[in-house]
Scaffold this motif. Structure first.
Motif, PDB file in Angstrom:
ATOM      1  N   LEU A  35      -0.232  -2.536  -0.161  1.00  0.00           N
ATOM      2  CA  LEU A  35       0.535  -2.360   1.072  1.00  0.00           C
ATOM      3  C   LEU A  35      -0.339  -2.596   2.307  1.00  0.00           C
ATOM      4  O   LEU A  35       0.097  -3.258   3.258  1.00  0.00           O
ATOM      5  N   VAL A  36      -1.549  -2.084   2.284  1.00  0.00           N
ATOM      6  CA  VAL A  36      -2.460  -2.273   3.421  1.00  0.00           C
ATOM      7  C   VAL A  36      -2.769  -3.755   3.604  1.00  0.00           C
ATOM      8  O   VAL A  36      -2.675  -4.286   4.720  1.00  0.00           O
ATOM      9  N   LEU A  37      -3.117  -4.434   2.525  1.00  0.00           N
ATOM     10  CA  LEU A  37      -3.462  -5.851   2.626  1.00  0.00           C
ATOM     11  C   LEU A  37      -2.259  -6.693   3.049  1.00  0.00           C
ATOM     12  O   LEU A  37      -2.391  -7.617   3.844  1.00  0.00           O
ATOM     13  N   ALA A  38      -1.085  -6.387   2.538  1.00  0.00           N
ATOM     14  CA  ALA A  38       0.116  -7.143   2.909  1.00  0.00           C
ATOM     15  C   ALA A  38       0.462  -6.962   4.383  1.00  0.00           C
ATOM     16  O   ALA A  38       1.037  -7.857   5.004  1.00  0.00           O
ATOM     17  N   SER A  39       0.080  -5.822   4.937  1.00  0.00           N
ATOM     18  CA  SER A  39       0.370  -5.571   6.352  1.00  0.00           C
ATOM     19  C   SER A  39      -0.662  -6.212   7.267  1.00  0.00           C
ATOM     20  O   SER A  39      -0.531  -6.158   8.488  1.00  0.00           O
ATOM     21  N   GLY A  40      -1.728  -6.781   6.672  1.00  0.00           N
ATOM     22  CA  GLY A  40      -2.751  -7.443   7.474  1.00  0.00           C
ATOM     23  C   GLY A  40      -3.802  -6.500   8.025  1.00  0.00           C
ATOM     24  O   GLY A  40      -4.595  -6.884   8.872  1.00  0.00           O
ATOM     25  N   LYS A  41      -3.811  -5.270   7.536  1.00  0.00           N
ATOM     26  CA  LYS A  41      -4.778  -4.283   8.016  1.00  0.00           C
ATOM     27  C   LYS A  41      -6.016  -4.274   7.130  1.00  0.00           C
ATOM     28  O   LYS A  41      -6.003  -4.768   6.013  1.00  0.00           O
ATOM     29  N   ASP A  42      -7.073  -3.658   7.636  1.00  0.00           N
ATOM     30  CA  ASP A  42      -8.302  -3.485   6.866  1.00  0.00           C
ATOM     31  C   ASP A  42      -8.148  -2.298   5.916  1.00  0.00           C
ATOM     32  O   ASP A  42      -7.397  -1.354   6.194  1.00  0.00           O
ATOM     33  N   LEU A  43      -8.887  -2.353   4.808  1.00  0.00           N
ATOM     34  CA  LEU A  43      -8.877  -1.246   3.848  1.00  0.00           C
ATOM     35  C   LEU A  43      -9.777  -0.124   4.357  1.00  0.00           C
ATOM     36  O   LEU A  43     -10.953  -0.042   4.038  1.00  0.00           O
ATOM     37  N   THR A  44      -9.210   0.732   5.174  1.00  0.00           N
ATOM     38  CA  THR A  44      -9.932   1.893   5.690  1.00  0.00           C
ATOM     39  C   THR A  44      -9.258   3.149   5.137  1.00  0.00           C
ATOM     40  O   THR A  44      -8.096   3.100   4.712  1.00  0.00           O
ATOM     41  N   PRO A  45      -9.948   4.273   5.145  1.00  0.00           N
ATOM     42  CA  PRO A  45      -9.311   5.513   4.668  1.00  0.00           C
ATOM     43  C   PRO A  45      -8.015   5.844   5.427  1.00  0.00           C
ATOM     44  O   PRO A  45      -7.040   6.291   4.833  1.00  0.00           O
ATOM     45  N   GLN A  46      -8.012   5.595   6.727  1.00  0.00           N
ATOM     46  CA  GLN A  46      -6.820   5.885   7.526  1.00  0.00           C
ATOM     47  C   GLN A  46      -5.650   4.986   7.117  1.00  0.00           C
ATOM     48  O   GLN A  46      -4.510   5.448   7.012  1.00  0.00           O
ATOM     49  N   ASN A  47      -5.926   3.707   6.922  1.00  0.00           N
ATOM     50  CA  ASN A  47      -4.862   2.783   6.540  1.00  0.00           C
ATOM     51  C   ASN A  47      -4.364   3.054   5.125  1.00  0.00           C
ATOM     52  O   ASN A  47      -3.173   2.907   4.840  1.00  0.00           O
ATOM     53  N   LEU A  48      -5.267   3.454   4.236  1.00  0.00           N
ATOM     54  CA  LEU A  48      -4.849   3.798   2.878  1.00  0.00           C
ATOM     55  C   LEU A  48      -3.960   5.043   2.879  1.00  0.00           C
ATOM     56  O   LEU A  48      -2.983   5.117   2.142  1.00  0.00           O
ATOM     57  N   GLU A  49      -4.283   6.004   3.730  1.00  0.00           N
ATOM     58  CA  GLU A  49      -3.446   7.196   3.837  1.00  0.00           C
ATOM     59  C   GLU A  49      -2.071   6.831   4.398  1.00  0.00           C
ATOM     60  O   GLU A  49      -1.048   7.335   3.939  1.00  0.00           O
ATOM     61  N   TRP A  50      -2.033   5.966   5.388  1.00  0.00           N
ATOM     62  CA  TRP A  50      -0.768   5.475   5.936  1.00  0.00           C
ATOM     63  C   TRP A  50       0.066   4.842   4.823  1.00  0.00           C
ATOM     64  O   TRP A  50       1.271   5.097   4.708  1.00  0.00           O
TER      65      TRP A  50
END
Length: 68
Positions: A35-50
């Motif tokens: 989900l994080v990668l598909a959204s174009g975001k970096d794999l960070t702890p915050q983005n993984l929690e999102w």
């Protein structure tokens, strides 16, 4: 020299696939990383929690909503 029209030589199989036939997922589980990668975001702890929260709320269809 050929005078044929490029569009005239196109075969029906060259047409784009209709949206109703396209599928975003392959039937496998969707991970927070997906989900994080598909959204174009970096794999960070915050983005993984999102992504975890979004998957908990929406399930695997969360990925379908992000992808075109």
């Amino acid at each position: 020299m050929s005078t044929s029209q490029p569009d005239a030589s196109r075969q029906p199989e060259d047409r784009a696939t209709p949206d109703s036939v396209l599928h975003a997922r392959t039937g496998t589980d969707v991970s927070p990383e997906d989900l994080v990668l598909a959204s174009g975001k970096d794999l960070t702890p915050q983005n993984l929690e999102w992504a975890r929260r979004k998957l908990d709320e929406e399930g695997p269809s969360a990925l379908d909503k992000i992808l075109p």
